[in-house]
Design an enzyme around this catalytic site. Structure first.
Site, PDB file in Angstrom:
ATOM      1  N   CYS A 139       0.832  -1.204   0.000  1.00 21.03           N
ATOM      2  CA  CYS A 139       0.000   0.000   0.000  1.00 21.03           C
ATOM      3  C   CYS A 139       0.868   1.256   0.000  1.00 21.03           C
ATOM      4  O   CYS A 139       1.398   1.658   1.034  1.00 21.03           O
ATOM      5  CB  CYS A 139      -0.935  -0.019   1.210  1.00 21.03           C
ATOM      6  SG  CYS A 139      -1.997   1.438   1.283  1.00 21.03           S
ATOM      7  N   CYS A 142      -0.411   4.118   2.162  1.00 25.00           N
ATOM      8  CA  CYS A 142      -0.167   3.920   3.602  1.00 25.00           C
ATOM      9  C   CYS A 142       1.302   4.163   3.947  1.00 25.00           C
ATOM     10  O   CYS A 142       1.613   4.795   4.943  1.00 25.00           O
ATOM     11  CB  CYS A 142      -0.486   2.483   4.041  1.00 25.00           C
ATOM     12  SG  CYS A 142      -1.962   1.772   3.329  1.00 25.00           S
ATOM     13  N   ASP A 143       2.191   3.633   3.144  1.00 26.65           N
ATOM     14  CA  ASP A 143       3.591   3.534   3.565  1.00 26.65           C
ATOM     15  C   ASP A 143       4.582   4.373   2.751  1.00 26.65           C
ATOM     16  O   ASP A 143       5.752   4.469   3.126  1.00 26.65           O
ATOM     17  CB  ASP A 143       4.037   2.055   3.511  1.00 26.65           C
ATOM     18  CG  ASP A 143       3.210   1.191   4.462  1.00 26.65           C
ATOM     19  OD1 ASP A 143       2.806   1.712   5.518  1.00 26.65           O
ATOM     20  OD2 ASP A 143       2.965   0.014   4.150  1.00 26.65           O
TER      21      ASP A 143
END
Ligand code: NDP
Length: 315
Positions: A139, A142-143
């Protein structure tokens, strides 16, 4: 299948990610006495991420697993009955709806909220598993932030991979995009954006052999599947964007779904084609797939269930 026991519940929630727990919080507060079955991965996909910085309300960020413990505690405090168990079969031919847990216990529910999520597909390499959370991620939204100013690689050639490569290109010095064929599956407009990005380098006909690193990702070993040539690309992050699999197998034949298995809901609602069965979170969302959008749709499902039960006079 031998049914060992059965139980009647008012509102059954299947799944324990942000959608399931949010549905449980709302359903409990509306006195629907929800029973929630957590599935095989209590907490869902967030339990395999590290830091979450984009969920509102956590100004300092929070670890994904910790956040899901908070969700669970909040749902429990509101009175949701949270249980360990996996829904293995359903029969939605009549009300109350039938759902079997762990192939043996039958739950009959007036309303059912499906929040079974989706699972990222992985390449299946040992190094990918070992370094998951230590530079390997499925992701970018997300990261990606953790790789600001660094080099990363991304594997995949669909719309998600293109979107995530573009996202990463705004944060990272260079994005090495590994594509297994000589063309991309992504829409033309997304492809053009990728090709126009000066810091995205596309590697055609390229397979990932291994992600290299001790504690964290240090590089990736790739091979051109036409020429056989191998090379090592130094990167700090390795993103896998080869698609997701909605966890919807048990609903086949009951709930309308698209060709990829994502459950269909009536636009603007969480209603499925079966009355009294609602769907929320990633199992019905292939576009946004964020914790916050899943939570929002879990809230919608609980409100839709409450309204439906009220309209039908089911108490
Ligand atoms: P897709 O299934 O569309 O694409 C998966 C990609 O991963 C393909 O390019 C595939 O390669 C590649 N792949 C699969 N397995 C491997 C492997 N083992 N090694 C290397 N590469 C592999 O998934 P997406 O998540 O990209 O998209 C899912 C759906 O959601 C699509 O319909 C997409 O259009 C949609 N979507 C739309 C968005 C938007 O409109 N903004 C954003 C994101 C998704 P190959 O092509 O060779 O099969």
């Amino acid at each position: 299948m031998e049914t060992k026991a059965s139980e009647k519940v008012h509102c059954l929630i299947i799944g324990s990610g942000p959608a399931g727990y949010t549905a449980a919080i709302y359903a409990a507060r509306a006195n629907l006495k929800p029973v929630l079955y957590q599935g095989i991965q209590p907490g869902g996909q967030l339990t395999i991420t590290t830091e979450v910085e984009n969920y509102p309300g956590y100004p300092e960020g929070i670890q994904g697993p910790e956040m899901m413990v908070d969700f669970e505690k909040q749902a429990a405090r509101m009175g949701a009955d949270i249980r360990f168990g996996l829904a293995t079969k359903v029969d939605f031919s009549a009300t109350p709806h039938k759902v079997w847990i762990d192939d043996e216990k039958l739950i009959e529910a007036d309303a059912v909220i499906i929040a079974t999520g989706a699972s990222a597909k992985w390449l299946g390499l040992e190094s990918e598993q070992r370094l998951n959370g230590y530079g390997v991620s499925a992701c970018a939204v997300c990261d990606g932030f953790f790789f600001r100013g660094k080099e990363v690689a991304i594997v995949g050639a669909g719309d998600t991979a293109a979107e995530e490569a573009l996202y990463l290109s705004k944060l990272c010095t260079n994005v090495h995009m590994l594509i297994r064929r000589d063309e991309m599956r992504a829409s033309k407009v997304m492809q053009e954006r990728v090709f126009k990005s000066p810091n995205i380098k596309v590697y055609w006909n390229t397979d990932t052999l291994e992600i290299i690193g001790g504690k964290n990702v240090e590089s990736v070993k790739v091979k051109n599947n036409k020429t056989g040539e191998e090379q090592i690309i130094p990167v700090s992050g390795f993103f896998v964007a080869i698609g997701h699999q909605p966890n919807s197998d048990i609903f086949k034949g009951w709930i309308d779904m698209d060709e990829a298995g994502y459950l269909k809901t009536i636009p603007g609602t969480s209603k499925t084609n079966v009355e009294g069965v609602f769907a929320s979170g990633d199992v019905q969302d292939k576009i946004y797939r964020q914790a916050v959008t899943a939570a929002g749709s879990g809230c919608m499902a609980a409100l839709d269930a409450e309204r439906w039960l009220g309209e039908k006079g089911i108490h």
